[in-house]
Write an enzyme that holds these catalytic residues in place. Structure first.
Site, short mmCIF file in Angstrom:
data_model
loop_
_atom_site.label_atom_id
_atom_site.label_comp_id
_atom_site.label_asym_id
_atom_site.label_seq_id
_atom_site.Cartn_x
_atom_site.Cartn_y
_atom_site.Cartn_z
N SER A 18 0.79 -1.21 0.00
CA SER A 18 0.00 0.00 0.00
C SER A 18 0.84 1.28 0.00
CB SER A 18 -0.90 0.03 1.23
OG SER A 18 -0.12 -0.15 2.38
N SER A 45 3.95 -4.19 2.21
CA SER A 45 3.56 -2.96 1.54
C SER A 45 4.66 -1.95 1.31
CB SER A 45 2.38 -2.29 2.24
OG SER A 45 2.27 -2.71 3.56
#
Lengths: 135, 428
Positions: free
Chosen positions: B56, B80
């Site tokens: 992310s 991430s």
């Protein structure tokens, strides 16, 4: 209607999706419709949304349900692993646990910013609507 | 500075304090240029704008990759930082859990989150790590271990002899180079491993039979913990509030409008796994699997200095490709999650390119070390590889503008589906 009620009384899983039945949507949301609880009931998305305090539209419930069920079924593979006598690890455990600081209060130095962030602040209260008691 | 984590829920939110990692950076003279966010249909991979930068912390990776800033921070819960580093062809470093304070990090899964570093060279990532590491009284999980001077480990390439890595034991994880991984990724990683052998490493193959269990265990733990961490976003004390007649509607509607679909699903799945009666079947079993994975890595790292795997099973995929298939999206994390479960440090370096779409796409490989071993073998090793095998510089002229900034956020904000990310961008 009568035959559906009979289904509710039996201790077997329903043969149809309860959400699509003629019952009003909010009706038995807090009750289980199995007499006995199997250890792995499939996810009831509407009820979970209520627990998690997220207002879902009926379209979202329909959209999420198969995806959530697919993931939860995938989780179930851990049931087949032999985990007897394995200690659960709360975290990676790379350090010991005696890491607490002294319990000495300190005043936060930017209280104004916290207060400024509150959407409905009325000196000195954070204003929210009434709390309704459920039945 | 506004801090939205890419979410409508935190629209216009300005935090009243700096995260410890950010405070340390400011104190050491860093210039904060911004907070890149990652938004699913807006943020693009600088190598191919039709593809994702990874998630992310994709915004941070893209920013470094497009040379918008020199280094960046991201958060790594299940890969991430490392996956976007691989997709964007930059260096991504995940420290040991507890090396960097999590105080001020927008929490996702507290037993897994770490703050990680992006850089265009390992040296830069190391400098960044040095600045943010250390014990913090506000984070009870932060380690009191002394922070070694990572920078003193770097040696310029000219001073190294021909086999500088002699004696370093490298274990290639067999399960990561099998079915399900793109063949071109496998061959890039194998090329990197051969290069390591030329530099003097002893390379063996290592088997971690419990490897594939990590992914479902990780997701149970992460979704459960995040359902709890995201319960603070209730529209009452900060963020966007949707008024209601009564309190539950205020909560329900504020959260419904503030969270994207993927986040909502994750909260619901986490709520399910933690429900009374299901905790033993899911969460507790996942924690037991975590114990198994931790010990299998520890055993392998007793016999090897470093373990190697690809950083991701594929190169960057097309934007929107995995949107409707959650399991396909989760499968992309297989290489990275076990490292978070075990709390170990890992470094991702670009090791090659794959032809795809409009040009070449970077491939990254991952080096996993023992806990707190960032200084010992990994950075030294990584530094050498980065200098000698760095194709990244030669491709720079293909870069185009990257859309990621908060400026565009308001226009595209309904397309969010990032869980929660916290990233900052620095020029040191």
């Amino acid at each position: 209607m009568g035959s559906r009620a009979a289904l509710l009384l039996r201790a077997t899983p329903p043969l149809f999706s309860f959400r699509r039945s003629a019952y009003p949507k909010g009706h038995v949301h807090s009750k289980r419709f199995y007499a006995q609880k199997s250890s792995l009931d499939p996810p009831d998305v509407s009820r979970l949304a209520e627990t998690a305090r997220i207002s879902l539209t009926p379209q979202e419930v329909d959209e999420f349900e198969p995806k959530i069920r697919q993931v939860v079924d995938w989780f179930a593979q851990l049931q087949a692993v032999d985990l007897d006598s394995v200690e659960p690890a709360i975290r990676a455990g790379t350090e010991g646990d005696d890491n607490l600081r002294d319990d000495v209060p300190e005043a936060f130095d930017n209280r104004d910013a916290i207060v400024a962030a509150v959407p409905t602040y009325e000196d000195h209260y954070i204003k929210v609507p009434k709390v309704l008691n459920k039945e | 500075m506004p801090s939205t984590a890419g979410s409508r829920l935190l629209e216009n939110y300005r935090p009243p304090f700096d995260a410890t990692a950010v405070r340390k950076l400011r104190e050491s003279g860093a210039i904060v240029v911004g907070r890149p966010i990652w938004m699913s249909l807006v943020t693009a991979n600088p190598w191919d704008l039709s593809r994702v930068p990874g998630g992310s912390s994709g915004g941070s990776a893209a920013a470094v990759s497009a040379r918008q800033c020199m280094v960046a921070l991201g958060s790594d819960t299940g890969g991430s930082v490392r996956q976007p580093a691989s997709f964007c062809g930059v260096v991504g470093l995940k420290p040991t859990y507890g090396r960097v304070s999590r105080y001020g990090l927008v929490a996702y899964a507290s037993s897994l989150d770490v703050i990680g570093c992006f850089g265009s060279s390992v040296a830069d990532a190391g400098i960044l790590l040095n600045s943010i590491s250390g014990h913090d009284k506000f984070d009870a999980t932060s380690s009191k271990r002394e922070v070694p001077d990572y920078q003193s480990q770097f040696v310029a390439i000219d001073y190294l002899e021909s086999k500088p890595l002699k004696g370093l034991r490298v274990g290639v994880i067999r399960e990561t180079l099998e079915n399900g991984v793109d063949s071109e990724v496998i061959s890039s990683v194998r090329d990197a491993v051969s290069h390591l052998e030329e530099l003097g490493c002893t390379v063996t193959e290592v088997s971690l039979p419990s490897f594939s269990l990590g992914l479902p265990a990780y997701y149970i733990l992460a979704l459960s913990e995040s359902s709890s961490n995201l319960s603070r976003y209730d529209g009452v004390r900060y963020g966007k509030q949707v008024p209601g007649d009564e309190l539950n509607s205020l909560y329900g509607d504020s959260r419904a409008q503030g969270f994207g679909s993927e986040v909502k699903m994750r909260i619901l799945m986490g709520t399910y796994a933690l429900s009374a009666g299901y905790y033993d079947a899911y969460y507790k079993r996942a924690q037991q699997v975590r114990t198994i994975i931790r010990s299998s890595f520890k055993e392998a790292l007793d016999k090897n200095d470093i373990l190697i795997s690809p950083a991701a099973p594929s190169v960057a995929y097309k934007i929107g490709e995995k949107k409707n298939d959650p399991l396909a999206m989760y499968a992309g994390d297989i290489m990275t999650v076990n490292v978070n479960l075990a709390g170990l440090p890992a470094l991702v370096l670009p090791c090659g390119f794959v032809e795809g779409g409009s040009g070449s796409l970077p491939v990254g490989f991952q080096m996993i070390g023992a806990a707190f071993d960032e200084a010992n073998s990994k950075l030294f090793l990584g530094c050498f590889i980065a200098f000698s095998k760095c194709y990244v510089e030669s491709q720079m002229h293909y870069f185009q503008i990257v859309f990621y900034v908060d400026l565009i956020a308001h226009a595209f904000i309904q397309l969010l589906d990032a869980p929660s990310i916290h990233a900052a961008c620095f020029l040191i």
